[in-house]
Design a protein around this motif. Sequence first.
Motif, PDB file in Angstrom:
ATOM      1  N   GLY A 124       0.808  -1.208   0.044  1.00 29.64           N
ATOM      2  CA  GLY A 124       0.118   0.047  -0.099  1.00 29.64           C
ATOM      3  C   GLY A 124       0.794   1.305   0.032  1.00 29.64           C
ATOM      4  O   GLY A 124       2.142   1.188   0.387  1.00 29.64           O
ATOM      5  N   ASP A 125       0.300   2.381  -0.221  1.00 30.09           N
ATOM      6  CA  ASP A 125       1.065   3.554  -0.494  1.00 30.09           C
ATOM      7  C   ASP A 125       0.116   4.771  -0.361  1.00 30.09           C
ATOM      8  O   ASP A 125      -0.692   4.988  -1.393  1.00 30.09           O
ATOM      9  N   ILE A 126       0.104   5.322   0.778  1.00 26.74           N
ATOM     10  CA  ILE A 126      -1.006   6.524   1.187  1.00 26.74           C
ATOM     11  C   ILE A 126      -0.197   7.800   1.676  1.00 26.74           C
ATOM     12  O   ILE A 126       0.781   7.503   2.489  1.00 26.74           O
ATOM     13  N   THR A 127      -0.586   8.776   1.264  1.00 25.40           N
ATOM     14  CA  THR A 127      -0.229  10.135   2.061  1.00 25.40           C
ATOM     15  C   THR A 127      -1.647  10.892   2.294  1.00 25.40           C
ATOM     16  O   THR A 127      -2.315  10.998   1.508  1.00 25.40           O
ATOM     17  N   ARG A 128      -1.438  11.515   3.279  1.00 21.39           N
ATOM     18  CA  ARG A 128      -2.408  12.486   3.859  1.00 21.39           C
ATOM     19  C   ARG A 128      -1.712  13.631   4.720  1.00 21.39           C
ATOM     20  O   ARG A 128      -0.689  13.209   5.350  1.00 21.39           O
ATOM     21  N   THR A 129      -2.485  14.740   4.333  1.00 20.50           N
ATOM     22  CA  THR A 129      -1.794  15.960   5.278  1.00 20.50           C
ATOM     23  C   THR A 129      -2.816  16.344   5.959  1.00 20.50           C
ATOM     24  O   THR A 129      -4.041  16.561   5.494  1.00 20.50           O
ATOM     25  N   PHE A 130      -2.675  16.926   7.130  1.00 18.73           N
ATOM     26  CA  PHE A 130      -3.594  17.364   8.066  1.00 18.73           C
ATOM     27  C   PHE A 130      -2.944  18.459   9.248  1.00 18.73           C
ATOM     28  O   PHE A 130      -1.797  18.206   9.435  1.00 18.73           O
ATOM     29  N   PRO A 131      -3.865  19.250   9.819  1.00 16.32           N
ATOM     30  CA  PRO A 131      -3.275  20.107  10.902  1.00 16.32           C
ATOM     31  C   PRO A 131      -3.063  19.295  12.110  1.00 16.32           C
ATOM     32  O   PRO A 131      -4.082  18.565  12.486  1.00 16.32           O
ATOM     33  N   VAL A 132      -1.899  19.700  12.597  1.00 16.32           N
ATOM     34  CA  VAL A 132      -1.449  18.817  13.906  1.00 16.32           C
ATOM     35  C   VAL A 132      -2.599  19.309  15.124  1.00 16.32           C
ATOM     36  O   VAL A 132      -2.974  18.342  15.739  1.00 16.32           O
ATOM     37  N   ASP A 133      -3.016  20.411  15.051  1.00 14.29           N
ATOM     38  CA  ASP A 133      -3.839  21.080  16.131  1.00 14.29           C
ATOM     39  C   ASP A 133      -5.304  21.019  15.688  1.00 14.29           C
ATOM     40  O   ASP A 133      -6.347  21.410  16.406  1.00 14.29           O
ATOM     41  N   GLY A 134      -5.728  20.508  14.507  1.00 12.19           N
ATOM     42  CA  GLY A 134      -6.952  20.032  14.159  1.00 12.19           C
ATOM     43  C   GLY A 134      -7.860  21.145  13.357  1.00 12.19           C
ATOM     44  O   GLY A 134      -8.922  20.937  12.988  1.00 12.19           O
ATOM     45  N   LYS A 135      -6.779  21.997  13.149  1.00 11.74           N
ATOM     46  CA  LYS A 135      -7.597  23.318  12.376  1.00 11.74           C
ATOM     47  C   LYS A 135      -6.401  23.932  11.308  1.00 11.74           C
ATOM     48  O   LYS A 135      -5.515  24.242  11.572  1.00 11.74           O
ATOM     49  N   PHE A 136      -7.124  23.896  10.080  1.00 12.92           N
ATOM     50  CA  PHE A 136      -6.236  24.604   8.830  1.00 12.92           C
ATOM     51  C   PHE A 136      -6.289  26.298   9.143  1.00 12.92           C
ATOM     52  O   PHE A 136      -7.288  26.720   9.432  1.00 12.92           O
ATOM     53  N   ASP A 137      -5.202  26.763   9.121  1.00 10.30           N
ATOM     54  CA  ASP A 137      -5.142  28.274   8.832  1.00 10.30           C
ATOM     55  C   ASP A 137      -5.439  28.745   7.385  1.00 10.30           C
ATOM     56  O   ASP A 137      -5.578  27.660   6.512  1.00 10.30           O
ATOM     57  N   PRO A 138      -5.946  29.800   7.129  1.00 13.31           N
ATOM     58  CA  PRO A 138      -6.523  30.133   5.688  1.00 13.31           C
ATOM     59  C   PRO A 138      -5.370  29.972   4.779  1.00 13.31           C
ATOM     60  O   PRO A 138      -5.827  29.356   3.613  1.00 13.31           O
ATOM     61  N   ARG A 139      -4.127  30.027   4.763  1.00 12.00           N
ATOM     62  CA  ARG A 139      -3.263  29.942   3.679  1.00 12.00           C
ATOM     63  C   ARG A 139      -3.126  28.084   3.569  1.00 12.00           C
ATOM     64  O   ARG A 139      -3.022  27.630   2.512  1.00 12.00           O
ATOM     65  N   GLN A 140      -2.963  27.433   4.725  1.00 11.24           N
ATOM     66  CA  GLN A 140      -3.045  26.029   4.547  1.00 11.24           C
ATOM     67  C   GLN A 140      -4.379  25.572   3.862  1.00 11.24           C
ATOM     68  O   GLN A 140      -4.190  24.552   2.958  1.00 11.24           O
ATOM     69  N   LYS A 141      -5.347  25.962   4.270  1.00  5.83           N
ATOM     70  CA  LYS A 141      -6.856  25.638   3.607  1.00  5.83           C
ATOM     71  C   LYS A 141      -6.611  25.911   2.274  1.00  5.83           C
ATOM     72  O   LYS A 141      -7.263  24.981   1.466  1.00  5.83           O
TER      73      LYS A 141
END
Length: 431
Positions: free
Chosen positions: A267-284
């Motif tokens: 298998g080969d999976i990538t996920r990206t997510f905010p460590v504290d649970g919330k994207f800031d506007p630029r990350q979003k």
Amino acid sequence: MISPLEYKQRRQKLMSAIGKGVAVFNSAPYAVMHNDVEYVYRQDSDFYYLTGFNESSAVAVLAPNHSEHQFILFVQPKDLAKEIWTGYRVGVEGAKDLYGADAVYSIEELDEILPKYLVSGDRIYYHLGRDLNFNARIIHYWQKLTESYPKRGTGPTGIEDSNFVLHPLRMIKSPAEIEMIRKATEISVKAHKKAQEIAQPGKYEYEIQAEIEHTFRSLGGDGVAYPSIVASGANACILHYIENNRRMEAGDLLLIDAGCSYGYYNGDITRTFPVDGKFDPRQKDIYQLVLEAQLAAIEMVKPGNTYNQYHDKAVEVLVEGLKELKLLQGDSKEIIEEKKYEPFYMHRTGHWLGLDVHDVGNYKQDKENWTTFQAGHIVTVEPGIYISPYITPAEGQPEIPDYWKGIGVRIEDDVLVTESGNEVLTAGIGK
């Protein structure tokens, strides 16, 4: 698991493809970690695909025109004194019973016996790989046989690369192979879910890695399909970051690229997510753009479309989005043709997946024509945007404001081509 019958069918397909030739495959050697300490053994994928045999110092021969034996194995003989140190061997008799070979010999008899099988073919199919000593051995056998050819009028007159015959067969996955990959991706999904549950500011990347790899093994996987990437903050802008030693902070994105190996399939999976649970506007903004590119690319993975189409679609979406964010400027066609997007996106959108994570098979059939998707192909779909702190824009493109720097996002799924479209094997982990 793969049945003995399927291994036999694979060998029969290859023998049909090589006609009057003889194919030779060498097992993988042990790889040394340091001094006399070796890595966990991993068989050569071609050798395993044809035999299911998982020991080193072995040779497999397919001789479709031999009068008695078409499938021949050379293996290590039983040696209890050595087996105490390195583990049990199947041995000559065991290999014959378990792996369906017409004849099995000790590897110590290779120089004496292998030429007798090679002479039954008009050419040798062998890949000149990393084992330089074995390469030289095959060339030596061939040279000796060509020297005596005038007296016999038979025997191999050339060496052809077996990859060009075998690897097209490996590209189309059988139902059993698909189930193995499905199991590998199921375990991978559960590991990614666990990682998302425990990730939080203050933890180290290696703590997340440890939980991922613990999950792989605890659910019956062989271990990692490749070194796990657990990249927080600006580390996510390093494509193959594996140090995994940074302490995560509030406001970080965490990019995890990790996959489980199960029965040699991956298998080969990538996920990206905010460590504290919330994207800031630029990350979003960046995440949403990558997600749109990935979803559009997945739609292009279907029978009749060619391999390059899903990459081209991802690039189109990314370029338009980067222009809207004022990170690129100018005519989209020119940006794409001149690859001015590459400071942000420097890799292809995916690769074949199977026994190898970057599995075998041609992406192009010739200089002009890309491979057409068929049912049974499996690819990864993994667009990304990486705005390194050290990014240099392409000529004629705007300078990158510090506001954007340090953001890296990749989203990757494993996609099976079906008769009617596709199936996302890794859909169990959200995006």
